[in-house]
Write an enzyme that holds these catalytic residues in place. Sequence first.
Site, PDB file in Angstrom:
ATOM      1  N   THR A  76    -133.837  11.851 -20.990  1.00 24.28           N
ATOM      2  CA  THR A  76    -135.040  11.043 -21.191  1.00 24.28           C
ATOM      3  C   THR A  76    -135.695  11.396 -22.522  1.00 24.28           C
ATOM      4  OG1 THR A  76    -135.328  11.002 -18.806  1.00 24.28           O
ATOM      5  CG2 THR A  76    -137.251  10.406 -20.132  1.00 24.28           C
ATOM      6  N   GLN A 123    -135.342  19.352 -45.442  1.00 28.28           N
ATOM      7  CA  GLN A 123    -136.301  19.848 -46.432  1.00 28.28           C
ATOM      8  C   GLN A 123    -136.572  18.854 -47.550  1.00 28.28           C
ATOM      9  OE1 GLN A 123    -138.112  22.553 -46.095  1.00 28.28           O
ATOM     10  NE2 GLN A 123    -137.017  23.730 -44.538  1.00 28.28           N
ATOM     11  N   ASN A 134    -133.457  25.258 -47.938  1.00 30.18           N
ATOM     12  CA  ASN A 134    -134.707  25.697 -47.306  1.00 30.18           C
ATOM     13  C   ASN A 134    -135.229  27.020 -47.853  1.00 30.18           C
ATOM     14  OD1 ASN A 134    -132.195  26.295 -45.816  1.00 30.18           O
ATOM     15  ND2 ASN A 134    -133.499  27.670 -44.662  1.00 30.18           N
ATOM     16  N   ALA A 188    -139.264  16.603 -37.317  1.00 33.98           N
ATOM     17  CA  ALA A 188    -140.651  16.202 -37.581  1.00 33.98           C
ATOM     18  C   ALA A 188    -141.556  17.366 -37.986  1.00 33.98           C
ATOM     19  CB  ALA A 188    -141.231  15.517 -36.340  1.00 33.98           C
ATOM     20  N   HIS A 189    -141.214  18.585 -37.522  1.00 34.13           N
ATOM     21  CA  HIS A 189    -142.197  19.664 -37.709  1.00 34.13           C
ATOM     22  C   HIS A 189    -142.266  20.216 -39.133  1.00 34.13           C
ATOM     23  CE1 HIS A 189    -139.745  23.486 -37.576  1.00 34.13           C
ATOM     24  NE2 HIS A 189    -138.857  22.671 -37.067  1.00 34.13           N
ATOM     25  N   CYS A 221    -135.452  31.301 -39.331  1.00 34.91           N
ATOM     26  CA  CYS A 221    -134.432  31.511 -38.307  1.00 34.91           C
ATOM     27  C   CYS A 221    -133.668  32.808 -38.504  1.00 34.91           C
ATOM     28  CB  CYS A 221    -133.438  30.355 -38.311  1.00 34.91           C
ATOM     29  SG  CYS A 221    -134.253  28.784 -38.454  1.00 34.91           S
ATOM     30  N   THR A 271    -131.645  21.329 -35.552  1.00 33.24           N
ATOM     31  CA  THR A 271    -130.586  22.221 -35.056  1.00 33.24           C
ATOM     32  C   THR A 271    -129.660  21.415 -34.152  1.00 33.24           C
ATOM     33  OG1 THR A 271    -131.972  24.183 -35.213  1.00 33.24           O
ATOM     34  CG2 THR A 271    -130.118  24.291 -33.682  1.00 33.24           C
TER      35      THR A 271
END
Length: 384
Positions: free
Chosen positions: A245, A187, A159, A208-209, A332, A76
Amino acid sequence: MAKEFEKKFVYLDYNSTTPLRDEVFEEIAECISAGNPSSPHWSGREARGYLDSARGRIAKILSVDPHQIIFNSGATEGNNTVIKGIAFYELKRGKTPYIISTKVEHSSVIRPLEFVKAIGGKVDLVGVDKYGIPDPDDFVKLIKKNGKPSLISVMHVNNETGVIMPIKEIVKIAKEHDVLVHVDMVQSIGKIKIDLKEIDVDFATFTAHKIYGPKGIGVLFVRKGAPLEPLLHGGKQEDGLRAGTQNVAGAVGFAKAVEICTAEMKEEMDRLSKIQKLFESEVQKIWDVKINGHPQLRIPTTSNVTFTGIEGETLLIALDLEGVAVSIGSACSAESKTPSHVLLAMGLTPEEAKSSIRVSFGKFTQEEDIEYTIEKLKSLLKRL
Ligand SMILES: Cc1ncc(COP(=O)(O)O)c(C=O)c1O
């Protein structure tokens, strides 16, 4: 197929998110308390070592230079950074941003595009055919009609339907017209081989998820020299393109996840292809259904199904009560009652779109999970 099934939990929503792999968790645990990679002392050096190594590992998989890998919080953010970043870049130079995209993009592309319009930019969305595929010629027609856009943004794999977009052709058109091009590869990574030396995009977004890595870490690929205004201002981290960071453990987790996914891809996609075929052939036997998307140009992890005369949301809840997790549209947009913009763009009626669910398969999906789901569907559909 056996008649009696004990209640169990079946997860068929891998396009929303995937469980963390044990191997990824182990690598994350090793560096979860690493210091600040920008610090000049021993603690910072150690953290920087982890971060640089993760960057190098991801760059190697994508065949790019490590400096082109920008870590962020997910796709996002990546999509917002590219779309708004290009719009701000144009506005700063006194130009009107003009972006061409498609009608079937993820909300993290559609909403920033609406924002670009709201601040005075121009946006055109190319339509898709009944299979969910845009015609590359439509991009050429728009360029001829409206002039050179600031950016073309298109997803690699949808997706909601798993449909594979003709990105090679679209990227070629962008290059021929000297236009910057962004591809949302959320995807497709881990399912289709991605070599950014071959696909000449300027920007690409990853998270990554969706590949058994942690949530809250993403990668934005930025080709060297591509113009972009950062979204976040602050420190000089990530080549000045993403202040703040870095999430060191997340980056390491991402690197491990993408390595495993890439190594296992061929075998796993062959296995899931059989799972997908089994699900789609069985579901057609028990109800009047339509499988949405292209019959061939579709990844093997996704089946989007219209159940004629059945409310998708009701079916989702009923399946959930039986322990089966599926989705309507994307996670979403699942909370909104509006029918999927992707299915509407493919020509489904609002009623058909609302009668559709997305079933997505992954690492832990076995044939018995499909058999269980079909058995539950059979009885639920009769009742509903
Ligand atoms: C195609 C696509 N793009 C972007 C995103 C957003 O990713 P993230 O959850 O990392 O913000 C998703 C997540 O569903 C997606 O499927």
